[in-house]
Design an enzyme around this catalytic site. Structure first.
Site, PDB file in Angstrom:
ATOM      1  N   ASP A 299     -71.799 -32.395-170.964  1.00  0.00           N
ATOM      2  CA  ASP A 299     -71.222 -31.590-169.901  1.00  0.00           C
ATOM      3  C   ASP A 299     -71.972 -30.256-169.871  1.00  0.00           C
ATOM      4  OD1 ASP A 299     -67.779 -31.461-168.717  1.00  0.00           O
ATOM      5  OD2 ASP A 299     -69.605 -30.556-167.908  1.00  0.00           O
ATOM      6  N   GLU A 496     -60.534 -27.149-163.146  1.00  0.00           N
ATOM      7  CA  GLU A 496     -60.659 -27.121-164.601  1.00  0.00           C
ATOM      8  C   GLU A 496     -59.618 -26.214-165.251  1.00  0.00           C
ATOM      9  OE1 GLU A 496     -65.473 -27.657-164.193  1.00  0.00           O
ATOM     10  OE2 GLU A 496     -64.638 -27.470-166.183  1.00  0.00           O
TER      11      GLU A 496
HETATM   12  C1  GLC Z   1     -68.127 -29.056-165.228  1.00  0.00           C
HETATM   13  C2  GLC Z   1     -67.228 -30.248-165.420  1.00  0.00           C
HETATM   14  C3  GLC Z   1     -67.889 -31.579-165.141  1.00  0.00           C
HETATM   15  C4  GLC Z   1     -69.001 -31.401-164.123  1.00  0.00           C
HETATM   16  C5  GLC Z   1     -70.057 -30.495-164.720  1.00  0.00           C
HETATM   17  C6  GLC Z   1     -71.193 -30.204-163.731  1.00  0.00           C
HETATM   18  O1  GLC Z   1     -67.837 -28.066-166.179  1.00  0.00           O
HETATM   19  O2  GLC Z   1     -66.560 -30.365-166.668  1.00  0.00           O
HETATM   20  O3  GLC Z   1     -66.866 -32.472-164.672  1.00  0.00           O
HETATM   21  O4  GLC Z   1     -69.567 -32.664-163.813  1.00  0.00           O
HETATM   22  O5  GLC Z   1     -69.527 -29.273-165.187  1.00  0.00           O
HETATM   23  O6  GLC Z   1     -70.725 -29.449-162.669  1.00  0.00           O
END
Ligand code: GLC
Length: 609
Positions: A299, A496
């Site tokens: 991530d 988030e």
């Molecule tokens: C974010 C998320 C993830 C996403 C990534 C790229 O923090 O946790 O779901 O795909 O970053 O944006």
């Protein structure tokens, strides 16, 4: 002569020749007639360690400081994070941006195309004017796996129209505590729904990855992100392996079975160990037991969290790569990452075999996507963006996602004619609120953030001219001359951790004031709740005559009006248990707790309404 060469080549192929044979007038990996395995082996045999490490590096487009950085860095991948959009934000600027970066990648020594990722989690939501579908929790309420497959396809087409070839979706998280800010990214509280909805992967990846309009899908976040204590985003999932396997693993098993091309690792921890260092669950379970052969990606800055200190260290780089992560989303510090990983390989703490395994996985997907043959945007798909066809599909998804929870005195469906309807609420005429987070911006926001139809516009469009539709956000002007009031209230956008609600899950003061004004007027009231999860409404429910859980319907608010006026008889069923109060959280089907509305609950209009 040609027949002779063909014979030699066939023989070489049959014998599985490992020495890269020249095909025609170019290197073998460029020969699209050869099996992918062969092309990968040939290309890998030509790559330097620097080039291989570059392939394992994904930078944020905003981290690219100057033209040529992609070439110099030999970067294998870029992403647009939630708010990383070109300016102006339109399909052409996206496609031109993608093609620009791709040409830089093609200018590298071996001309390996890059793969570009976005979070198109409910349509190509980063693009202004794209069709915005209901968020996953609403799709879970539909229980309609074939509809969701079509949504996957429509999303892939709109994403492809802007060049993008990798979608960080679907989220297959199982939301076990609705205080979690990402509850709406889940299809619901049980694995069966998420497993059924993995059809979205088929929609995104098409009959083959190389087919026009197909994009690489991503099962995320592996594993247990929805099971943290207290619904704490990126928190601690302290559960037994048996529970982890029973609740959180099944959708990933199904996604792998369907051939999902990538898996993204969760920020959360399992029993104290950050998943980004989770070798047992990644190497042994995901890659070994499930047989996942695609790309495991971290991530966003995910490896920084392993030691729970800011930034990443050589030890964290090594731990994540050796745990089975093949590509690291290291948005801005990508030069530091490549230098560090190279030093770790030269020191023998990361083997060259591991580097080659990661590259095989990455290159295999690039060949399967056809990026070596068709690296630039397929602009034939531009016309699909926000198309009538896609918006009609989204409207159908909105209809099927609405869950009718209360209908006293058959206040619903609304009469279209000779009806004085008063509409109120902060989310009645607000496409930003009805779309939620991850909408033309990571956190989303209230207001006219993109094109579409608000719920109020849908109501106005459906009511006959013989009816009256009055709107006042705060319900000022309501009086007994009205036959019915519709209050569209709930949550404003978030994404988030910013959506975590450990402190309570009730309606905000603005909504409560609006609802009180309506209640005091004595006019029968239908509440349409626009939210990413169940809210704590038991105290107010007795004052309402009707209640629809609308979730986060996206750009096509007409679908809500279709249900309000009975043009669609609601079929939605709760994908989560609706608590009596927030202190019941976590509350899930089968845990013995009695909620306000049970998992699977949903009313219909009686015949002949
Ligand atoms: C974010 C998320 C993830 C996403 C990534 C790229 O923090 O946790 O779901 O795909 O970053 O944006």
């Amino acid at each position: 002569m040609r027949r002779f060469t063909l014979g030699i080549l066939t023989a070489a192929l049959m014998l599985g020749a490992h020495t890269p044979a020249l095909a025609g007038n170019g290197p073998a990996y460029r020969d699209a007639w050869r099996p992918v395995k062969f092309r990968v082996a040939d290309l890998l045999s030509r790559m330097t360690l620097d080039e291989k490490i570059g392939q394992m590096t994904q930078a944020e487009r905003l981290g690219i400081k100057a033209p040529g950085d992609v070439t110099k860095g030999m970067l294998g991948s870029l992403l647009s994070g939630g708010s990383s959009q070109p300016t102006p934000n339109n399909a052409i600027t996206w496609a031109d941006m993608y093609d620009g970066f791709q040409k830089e990648a093609l200018a590298t020594r071996l001309g390996i195309p890059l793969i570009y990722g976005v979070d198109a989690v409910h349509g190509h939501n980063g693009l202004y004017g794209a069709t915005v579908f209901p968020h996953n929790i609403g799709l879970g309420a539909t229980r309609d796996a074939s509809l969701v497959m079509k949504i996957g396809r429509a999303t892939a087409e709109e994403v492809s129209g802007t060049g993008i070839d990798w979608n960080f979706a679907p989220c297959l998280c199982i939301a076990r505590d609705d205080r979690w800010g990402r509850t709406y990214e889940s299809f619901g509280e049980v694995p069966e729904i998420a497993s059924a909805m993995t059809t979205v992967i088929d929609g995104m990846q098409g009959r083959s990855l190389s087919a026009p309009g197909s994009v690489l899908a991503t099962a995320k976040h592996y594993i247990g992100d929805g099971g943290t204590t207290g619904g704490d985003d990126q928190g601690e999932t302290d559960i037994s392996e048996a529970e982890l396997r029973a609740v959180h693993l099944p959708p990933f098993r199904e996604a792998v079975r369907r051939g999902v091309g990538s898996v993204m690792i969760s920020y959360s921890s399992w029993n104290g160990l950050k998943m980004h260092a989770g070798s047992y669950l990644i190497n042994d379970v995901l890659k070994g037991e499930l047989g996942f052969s695609g790309i495991v990606i971290s991530d966003y800055n995910g490896i920084d969290q392993i030691d729970r200190q800011p930034g990443f260290t050589p030890a964290e780089v090594t731990a994540s790569i050796n745990a089975g992560i093949d590509m690291v989303m290291v948005p801005f510090e990508y030069q530091k990452f490549t230098d560090t990983l190279k030093a770790e390989v030269l020191a023998g703490r990361v083997t060259r075999a591991r580097i080659d395994d990661a590259n095989r996985r990455i290159l295999t997907k690039k060949f399967e996507l056809g990026l070596f043959e068709r690296p630039l945007t397929d602009r034939r798909f531009l016309k699909t963006i926000g198309s009538d066809e896609h918006r009609a599909l989204a409207r159908q998804a909105v209809r099927e996602s609405q869950v009718l929870l209360k209908n006293e005195n058959r206040v619903l469906p609304l009469d279209k004619s000779r009806n004085r309807i008063f509409v109120a609420g902060k989310s009645a005429d607000d496409i930003g609120n009805q779309s939620g987070g991850w909408t033309v911006g990571w956190q989303g926001k209230s207001g006219p953030v993109t094109e579409g139809t608000t719920i109020l516009q849908g109501i106005r469009h459906t009511a006959k001219p013989s009816s009256t539709v009055t709107f006042d956000k705060d319900a000022n002007g309501i009086d007994k001359s009205y036959d019915v009031a519709v209050a569209v209230v709930g949550e404003t956008p978030y994404a988030e951790g910013r959506g975590d609600r450990p402190e309570g899950m009730g309606l905000d003061a603005e909504d409560l004031a609006t609802l009180k004004r309506l209640h005091d007027s004595g006019v029968p009231t239908v509440v349409v709740l626009v939210s990413g999860r169940p809210l704590d409404i038991a105290g107010q429910l007795p004052e309402w005559d009707g209640l629809i859980a609308s979730w986060l319907p996206g750009s096509e608010g007409q679908g809500v009006a279709d249900v309000l006026f009975g043009d669609y008889n609601p079929t939605g069923k709760l994908p989560v248990t609706w608590m009596r109060s927030a202190d019941q959280q976590p509350i899930n089907v089968g845990d013995g707790k009695s909620g306000l509305f049970p998992f699977g609950f949903g009313l219909r209009y009686r015949h002949g309404w």
